[in-house]
Design a protein around this motif. Sequence first.
Motif, PDB file in Angstrom:
ATOM      1  N   TYR A 111      -2.637   2.052  -1.034  1.00  0.00           N
ATOM      2  CA  TYR A 111      -3.553   0.944  -0.779  1.00  0.00           C
ATOM      3  C   TYR A 111      -2.820  -0.239  -0.166  1.00  0.00           C
ATOM      4  O   TYR A 111      -3.281  -0.822   0.830  1.00  0.00           O
ATOM      5  CB  TYR A 111      -4.234   0.533  -2.089  1.00  0.00           C
ATOM      6  N   LYS A 112      -1.667  -0.616  -0.718  1.00  0.00           N
ATOM      7  CA  LYS A 112      -0.904  -1.752  -0.201  1.00  0.00           C
ATOM      8  C   LYS A 112      -0.353  -1.457   1.196  1.00  0.00           C
ATOM      9  O   LYS A 112      -0.285  -2.354   2.042  1.00  0.00           O
ATOM     10  CB  LYS A 112       0.235  -2.100  -1.157  1.00  0.00           C
ATOM     11  N   TYR A 113       0.024  -0.209   1.426  1.00  0.00           N
ATOM     12  CA  TYR A 113       0.538   0.176   2.744  1.00  0.00           C
ATOM     13  C   TYR A 113      -0.553   0.075   3.799  1.00  0.00           C
ATOM     14  O   TYR A 113      -0.345  -0.478   4.890  1.00  0.00           O
ATOM     15  CB  TYR A 113       1.092   1.596   2.667  1.00  0.00           C
ATOM     16  N   VAL A 114      -1.736   0.601   3.489  1.00  0.00           N
ATOM     17  CA  VAL A 114      -2.857   0.532   4.425  1.00  0.00           C
ATOM     18  C   VAL A 114      -3.277  -0.920   4.627  1.00  0.00           C
ATOM     19  O   VAL A 114      -3.650  -1.327   5.740  1.00  0.00           O
ATOM     20  CB  VAL A 114      -4.037   1.380   3.918  1.00  0.00           C
ATOM     21  N   GLU A 115      -3.228  -1.716   3.560  1.00  0.00           N
ATOM     22  CA  GLU A 115      -3.550  -3.142   3.674  1.00  0.00           C
ATOM     23  C   GLU A 115      -2.609  -3.837   4.663  1.00  0.00           C
ATOM     24  O   GLU A 115      -3.041  -4.672   5.471  1.00  0.00           O
ATOM     25  CB  GLU A 115      -3.447  -3.799   2.301  1.00  0.00           C
ATOM     26  N   LYS A 116      -1.336  -3.478   4.612  1.00  0.00           N
ATOM     27  CA  LYS A 116      -0.362  -4.046   5.544  1.00  0.00           C
ATOM     28  C   LYS A 116      -0.640  -3.578   6.975  1.00  0.00           C
ATOM     29  O   LYS A 116      -0.550  -4.369   7.925  1.00  0.00           O
ATOM     30  CB  LYS A 116       1.046  -3.633   5.121  1.00  0.00           C
ATOM     31  N   LEU A 117      -0.999  -2.316   7.129  1.00  0.00           N
ATOM     32  CA  LEU A 117      -1.342  -1.809   8.453  1.00  0.00           C
ATOM     33  C   LEU A 117      -2.551  -2.538   9.029  1.00  0.00           C
ATOM     34  O   LEU A 117      -2.640  -2.766  10.236  1.00  0.00           O
ATOM     35  CB  LEU A 117      -1.637  -0.306   8.390  1.00  0.00           C
ATOM     36  N   GLY A 118      -3.495  -2.906   8.148  1.00  0.00           N
ATOM     37  CA  GLY A 118      -4.703  -3.576   8.588  1.00  0.00           C
ATOM     38  C   GLY A 118      -4.464  -4.952   9.167  1.00  0.00           C
ATOM     39  O   GLY A 118      -5.349  -5.506   9.842  1.00  0.00           O
ATOM     40  N   GLU A 119      -3.282  -5.524   8.909  1.00  0.00           N
ATOM     41  CA  GLU A 119      -2.960  -6.831   9.469  1.00  0.00           C
ATOM     42  C   GLU A 119      -2.654  -6.757  10.962  1.00  0.00           C
ATOM     43  O   GLU A 119      -2.648  -7.782  11.643  1.00  0.00           O
ATOM     44  CB  GLU A 119      -1.759  -7.434   8.722  1.00  0.00           C
ATOM     45  N   ASP A 120      -2.384  -5.556  11.451  1.00  0.00           N
ATOM     46  CA  ASP A 120      -2.147  -5.366  12.878  1.00  0.00           C
ATOM     47  C   ASP A 120      -3.483  -5.358  13.615  1.00  0.00           C
ATOM     48  O   ASP A 120      -4.407  -4.616  13.255  1.00  0.00           O
ATOM     49  CB  ASP A 120      -1.405  -4.041  13.113  1.00  0.00           C
ATOM     50  N   ALA A 121      -3.595  -6.192  14.625  1.00  0.00           N
ATOM     51  CA  ALA A 121      -4.860  -6.319  15.361  1.00  0.00           C
ATOM     52  C   ALA A 121      -5.253  -5.032  16.066  1.00  0.00           C
ATOM     53  O   ALA A 121      -6.417  -4.818  16.383  1.00  0.00           O
ATOM     54  CB  ALA A 121      -4.751  -7.457  16.381  1.00  0.00           C
ATOM     55  N   ARG A 122      -4.287  -4.154  16.293  1.00  0.00           N
ATOM     56  CA  ARG A 122      -4.578  -2.907  17.001  1.00  0.00           C
ATOM     57  C   ARG A 122      -5.180  -1.845  16.077  1.00  0.00           C
ATOM     58  O   ARG A 122      -5.653  -0.808  16.550  1.00  0.00           O
ATOM     59  CB  ARG A 122      -3.293  -2.369  17.627  1.00  0.00           C
ATOM     60  N   VAL A 123      -5.153  -2.082  14.768  1.00  0.00           N
ATOM     61  CA  VAL A 123      -5.700  -1.129  13.803  1.00  0.00           C
ATOM     62  C   VAL A 123      -7.115  -1.552  13.447  1.00  0.00           C
ATOM     63  O   VAL A 123      -7.332  -2.614  12.860  1.00  0.00           O
ATOM     64  CB  VAL A 123      -4.827  -1.061  12.531  1.00  0.00           C
ATOM     65  N   THR A 124      -8.099  -0.748  13.801  1.00  0.00           N
ATOM     66  CA  THR A 124      -9.509  -1.043  13.516  1.00  0.00           C
ATOM     67  C   THR A 124      -9.878  -0.459  12.158  1.00  0.00           C
ATOM     68  O   THR A 124     -10.399   0.651  12.060  1.00  0.00           O
ATOM     69  CB  THR A 124     -10.411  -0.447  14.603  1.00  0.00           C
ATOM     70  N   LEU A 125      -9.584  -1.233  11.117  1.00  0.00           N
ATOM     71  CA  LEU A 125      -9.780  -0.736   9.765  1.00  0.00           C
ATOM     72  C   LEU A 125     -10.437  -1.817   8.919  1.00  0.00           C
ATOM     73  O   LEU A 125      -9.966  -2.961   8.871  1.00  0.00           O
ATOM     74  CB  LEU A 125      -8.439  -0.343   9.146  1.00  0.00           C
ATOM     75  N   LYS A 126     -11.535  -1.467   8.251  1.00  0.00           N
ATOM     76  CA  LYS A 126     -12.235  -2.421   7.401  1.00  0.00           C
ATOM     77  C   LYS A 126     -11.574  -2.478   6.030  1.00  0.00           C
ATOM     78  O   LYS A 126     -11.354  -1.436   5.394  1.00  0.00           O
ATOM     79  CB  LYS A 126     -13.701  -2.016   7.250  1.00  0.00           C
ATOM     80  N   PRO A 127     -11.251  -3.699   5.534  1.00  0.00           N
ATOM     81  CA  PRO A 127     -10.598  -3.823   4.216  1.00  0.00           C
ATOM     82  C   PRO A 127     -11.431  -3.236   3.084  1.00  0.00           C
ATOM     83  O   PRO A 127     -10.876  -2.721   2.110  1.00  0.00           O
ATOM     84  CB  PRO A 127     -10.440  -5.345   4.052  1.00  0.00           C
ATOM     85  N   CYS A 128     -12.769  -3.306   3.198  1.00  0.00           N
ATOM     86  CA  CYS A 128     -13.619  -2.780   2.131  1.00  0.00           C
ATOM     87  C   CYS A 128     -13.443  -1.274   1.962  1.00  0.00           C
ATOM     88  O   CYS A 128     -13.560  -0.748   0.848  1.00  0.00           O
ATOM     89  CB  CYS A 128     -15.077  -3.124   2.391  1.00  0.00           C
TER      90      CYS A 128
END
Length: 239
Positions: A75-92
């Motif tokens: 979860y924390k790893y994906v959360e960090k990846l989500g900070e990259d603008a190129r990753v289209t990932l919803k935090p929810c």
Amino acid sequence: MFWFQQGLCFLPAFLVVWSSCTFITSYLIALFRHDVDVIFPYISDTGANPPESCIFGLMTFVSACAGTATIYARYKYVEKLGEDARVTLKPCLNKTTLWLGIISCFGMCIVATFQETAVTLVHDFGALAFFLPGVVYIILQSVISFHAYPFDSSLSTCRVRTGIAAIAAAAFFPTVICAYFVKQTTLHRNPEDKDYPFHVASAVCEWVVAFCFICFFLTYIHDFKRFTLRVRTDCGDQL
């Protein structure tokens, strides 16, 4: 540096090895003591009677703790990846998978604590809480992998995760549906019983789903080499 010292890959590696040993050890002990049949007992059948129930309960609790730690790290790893603008990932979506994983691990503890021969209703509830959120968890994690590609995993890993999730989802429904038609709760089954085919189908699919979970976490090992987690303590000016 050994491979298991890289990043946090020891977490999923330990989870995979320990969970596999949990299922296999309890099965071998129950088989040696003639508590279950050789062919296709339920996983929980192998941990219904002591001493295997004690070993199964302890090892399953450790697996649940390792699973929770692995799920949180992911979860924390994906959360960090989500900070990259190129990753289209919803935090929810990431938070949803976290809670589904925790619920699944809690259901695992219920299954190990309340044996099916002692408290059947609670045991069945724990099994459903383990398998259903677990299957949804790996499905959503497969979706996350594609959304985070190529920053998360390789395309081949994404496809493998999707395949494992598809097999687990396909096996989950026969597990539940066929179990509904199984009327006997004895550990030894007679092939001549009318509900024996349903028992075999349900038990086989249950083992398939369980090892799908193990194989899915196996795909985490390479990704977990690339990051670590640190605990930061912030103290106020006055204690």
